[in-house]
Scaffold this active site. Structure first.
Site, short mmCIF file in Angstrom:
data_model
loop_
_atom_site.label_atom_id
_atom_site.label_comp_id
_atom_site.label_asym_id
_atom_site.label_seq_id
_atom_site.Cartn_x
_atom_site.Cartn_y
_atom_site.Cartn_z
N HIS A 381 0.79 -1.23 0.00
CA HIS A 381 0.00 0.00 0.00
C HIS A 381 0.83 1.28 0.00
O HIS A 381 0.27 2.37 -0.10
CB HIS A 381 -0.90 -0.03 1.24
CG HIS A 381 -1.99 0.98 1.24
ND1 HIS A 381 -2.51 1.56 0.10
CD2 HIS A 381 -2.71 1.51 2.26
CE1 HIS A 381 -3.47 2.39 0.42
NE2 HIS A 381 -3.60 2.39 1.73
N THR A 525 -4.69 11.06 -0.31
CA THR A 525 -6.00 11.11 0.34
C THR A 525 -6.02 12.19 1.42
O THR A 525 -4.97 12.66 1.86
CB THR A 525 -6.37 9.76 1.01
OG1 THR A 525 -5.41 9.48 2.03
CG2 THR A 525 -6.41 8.64 0.00
#
Length: 857
Positions: A381, A525
């Site tokens: 990730h 994000t």
């Protein structure tokens, strides 16, 4: 400037490596460089290539994929005062009055003290960088020492192949591999159309990080290594490793789907010749699930053993495009499938681990295919977010369908601007120097490695057993119904999580949801804080005995506030990333002031937890705040993570009297960075489920997909009544639909275009089409109204609900309990009671209850 990616260097022999003193790299790195023993050359396919320290260029080379990169705006740094206002607003519903007063004081001190100066330094820091948060963001992941399995890596569970005959392991895996390779080709040739939102291109930089990439641990933190010219894949079966080339030097496919299927079947046949109990003893994939510093030391063992080919094998795994895991199990439930995709299964037979957890390599992108054809993706990730891997997964799934369609109709469309020449019609000489026959990697299992595999597996089995997973395939309604009621689907589901948790525990907790910021250059994000004053009012209103209209109005206001917050976060106007960057910048300033590497804090200013019980960041977004102060005598000389606020205070003297800004020492900072509900909405019809592990020991990890007529939810926790939470969530979703139907008589429900025609078309008398009674749905509402009369909401629920009861308890008002406790606290007398009063109480107790007659024996 873009974050640097280390490119694999040319393979050299061990003697050559030891004879040459490595030159210091001139490229800025987030962790110090250490000499590495590079793998020796073993095959013409993997012969020396001239790799240099470089990055993918953001500017296009003529293709469409990155054509909009130079037009993307940089991630803006929000106004500091507005950030602090948002920070206080996010904490207000989570704190008591006294806690919030302390936090407000800390914020005011920050704004009147070091805050503005830090913010100006952050602006200067960001001037010559692609993004003000990017380096801090990568460091938060790369300096994470705990195992990545269940802690950082998320998963996608793909829908089954729509053609049932193709849902067997070999056929499905071969189909997915070919589609994945065509996606790789499209990225490399820059033919992948960019992602867009309302026609606006999004940042595509992360797509260059998907393939040929590995997360490699070092003693000072992990680093991303990448081979941009990789052309082979790794196949794992029964914990054993195989590889073969799949692309030529032009990134064109050199194998057809049938050729790959033959290779996969050959690998399966070979792998099953070794008893699984024996194969598990040499399953080196479990080493990638170890603590990162332990894994770093084991990699040194693999690469430094004289006369061993382990370094060569490790280099082949690291440089592969991706890993394909062929599992021998057939999970029967959605929860079992999700667990298999996230962490594998743990199954002990005669004292040996034979579960699929030994058949993984978590430092790379993995495509996992079960024996029955069920497939999923597990991904590292650090460099990519869920949205990027979702594009990969959905395009791969779509491409498998289109390729099958072209076998029926050659004129069926394709996703790509161009395709590889048919490998079956090419001259094999045009493939170049490739190996299309599978090779098995034979590791030299020296005693240290055998012991390491044993202990890594037992620790991994512990970790798997500490977590549980439950799925909800809610099929009663989905996006279509929610939008027809006038709600944002994501906000509606977020409020469902709030209501379900409140229904179980009578309180609200810190909740995290990521908002994509890829409309900015190298955007990642921002954190949406789902708990608001409006959401708290809604859950309290919903669970109390209030009229249906009042509940829906509270829900509407809560959803509107969540939608507004989401829009702000998508514009990078949240509070989390800004404050986190200021916190990291303060750390860096303190380290630069001291300039002491031996103090236990790395020179980049960011440390990671050495304690396996420490909290971690969200695997889908917000890196959690790790304490960087404490005893320097941590494991392996590192910093041991601490939890006490007093530890932070006591450490300030070591920072040359530079005190930690009060805003970061305040309990509110810890509360906002400890997500009890970590949620993420990521998916489309190509996925069956999406999920990740819980981000705190007493929390839930919730991945969800809102489809047109259903909602797929995967919940994980460390055995915290996961099934009960899912059941409560389902009950709420059914109950809120019932309430919406009751109140529907007062609402203007959205209709389809076809229904709108009937409303506007002039009526013509005496037409056959108008014969019969018009059915509008209002009859049902009127009958319900007549049936209900003046009953209370509770009576309505008991009498006419076709759905289950709300968690078995019906309505309640948690506020009553809070008020009662508060009143009790206010009425308590601090003085001692008199002896006569205590005696009177005891006398009264003697007559309370029914006296039982003793049984005579």
């Amino acid at each position: 400037m873009p974050t640097q990616v280390r490119i694999f260097t040319s393979p050299r022999s061990l003697d050559e490596t030891l004879a040459v003193t490595p030159a210091a790299s001139q490229t800025p790195r987030s962790v110090p460089e250490y000499p590495r023993v590079h793998r020796p050359t073993i095959s013409p396919t993997l012969k020396a290539r001239q790799y240099t320290m470089s990055t993918y260029e953001d500017k296009p080379k003529g293709g469409v994929t990155f054509a909009g990169q130079d037009k993307l705006p940089k991630l803006p740094i929000p106004d500091l005062e507005k950030t602090c206002q948002r920070y206080l607003a996010a904490l207000r519903p989570l704190q008591s009055n006294r806690e919030h007063a302390d936090t407000k004081h800390a914020v005011q001190e920050f704004l009147s003290g070091e805050g503005p100066e830090l913010n100006e330094k952050l602006k200067r820091y960001a001037e010559e960088r692609t993004s003000y948060i990017e380096q801090f963001w990568y460091d938060s992941y790369l300096n994470f020492d705990n195992p990545v399995v269940l802690n950082l890596n998320p998963f996608f569970l793909l829908e089954d192949d729509p053609t049932p005959a193709r849902n067997n392991q070999v056929t499905r895996a071969a189909s997915l591999v070919v589609s994945a390779l065509e996606f790789v080709r499209a990225v490399r040739k820059e033919e992948l159309p960019p992602d867009t939102v309302k026609g606006v291109p999004l940042d595509m930089y992360q797509h260059s990080r998907l393939f040929g990439t590995a997360r490699v641990p070092t003693e000072s933190g992990c680093q991303i290594e990448q081979d941009p010219d990789s052309k082979h894949i790794i196949i794992m079966c029964h914990g054993q490793f195989y590889w073969f080339d799949v692309l030529d030097d032009n990134s064109d496919l050199i194998m057809s789907e049938k050729d790959i299927a033959i290779n996969l079947q050959t690998i399966i046949d070979d792998a099953t010749q070794t008893p699984i109990q024996e194969a598990a003893k040499g399953a080196l994939g479990v080493l990638s699930t170890e603590n990162r510093k332990v894994w770093s030391g084991l990699r040194d063992v693999l690469t430094r053993e004289p006369g061993s080919n382990n370094a060569d094998c490790l280099g082949i795994v690291d440089t592969a495009l991706f890993v394909v895991c062929l599992d021998y199990t057939e999970p029967t439930t959605a929860a079992a499938l999700c667990q298999n995709m996230l962490c594998g299964t743990s199954e002990i037979e005669k004292g040996v681990q034979i579960g699929t957890c030994t058949n993984r390599w978590y430092d790379k992108l993995q495509i996992i295919v079960c024996k029955n054809g069920s497939a999923g993706i597990n991904f590292e990730h650090t460099g990519v977010d869920g949205h990027t891997v979702l594009r990969f997964a959905s395009d791969v799934y779509t491409n498998t369908i289109l390729r099958f369609a072209r076998t029926i109709n050659g004129g069926a469309p394709t996703l790509w601007a161009s395709t590889s020449p048919d490998p079956c019609k090419r001259d094999p000489e045009s493939f170049g120097d490739v190996n299309t026959t599978p090779y098995k990697l034979e590791w030299d299992m020296i005693p240290e490695l055998s012991i390491a595999v044993r202990f890594a597996e037992t620790r991994l089995a512990d970790l798997i057993e500490q977590n549980e997973f439950q799925c909800l395939d809610f099929s009663s309604y989905g996006k279509n119904f929610i939008t027809s009621m006038g709600f944002s689907p994501d906000a509606f589901v977020q409020m469902a999580f709030q209501a379900a948790y409140y229904g179980l525990y009578g309180r609200v907790e810190c909740t995290y949801e990521p908002a994509m910021t890829k409309m900015f250059l190298h955007g990642r994000t921002e954190a949406i804080r789902s708990v608001t004053e409006e959401s708290v009012n809604f859950v309290q209103t919903f669970w109390a005995d209030n009229p249906a209209d009042q509940k829906i109005e509270a829900l509407r206001k809560a959803c509107q506030q969540h939608t507004a917050n989401t829009k702000d976060c998508a514009k990078a106007q949240g509070c989390d990333r800004h404050l986190y960057a200021l916190f990291c910048l303060w750390q860096r300033m303190m380290d630069e002031d001291r300039s002491v590497v031996s103090s236990g804090i790395s020179t980049n200013g960011y440390s990671s937890p050495a304690d396996a019980n420490s909290e971690r960041g969200s695997p889908v977004g917000s890196p959690g705040k790790e304490y960087v102060f404490g005893s320097p005598e941590g494991e392996n000389g590192g910093i041991r993570a601490t939890k006490g606020r007093s530890d932070s205070t006591n450490s300030r003297s070591s920072h040359n009297q530079h005190q930690l800004p009060l805003i970061f020492a305040d309990s509110g900072w810890d509360k906002l960075n400890t997500s009890i509900l970590s949620t993420s909405n990521c998916g489309n019809p190509s996925l069956r489920h999406f999920g990740f592990g819980p981000v705190s020991g007493d929390g839930f990890g919730i991945g969800y997909i809102i489809k047109d007529d259903s909602i797929s939810i995967c919940v994980s926790s460390k055995h915290r009544q996961t099934k009960r939470f899912v059941d409560t969530l389902e009950s709420y979703l059914l109950e809120i639909r019932r309430i919406l139907r009751i109140t529907g008589r007062n609402m203007t429900v959205k209709q389809t275009r076809a229904r709108e025609i009937d409303a506007t078309r002039p009526k013509v008398a005496n037409r056959i089409k108008l014969r019969g009674r018009l059915i509008t749905g209002n009859e049902v509402i009127r009958s319900q109204k007549s049936f209900n009369g003046s009953m209370s909401p509770t009576e309505e629920s008991m009498t006419m609900s076709e759905d289950d009861e709300l968690g078995g308890y019906g309505f309640f008002d948690a506020g009553m309990l809070l008020q009662a406790l508060k009143a009790r606290g206010e009425s308590l007398d601090n003085g001692e009671t008199k002896a006569s009063e205590r005696a009177a109480v005891q006398a009264k107790r003697r007559d309370v209850g029914k006296k039982l007659r003793l049984i005579d024996y």
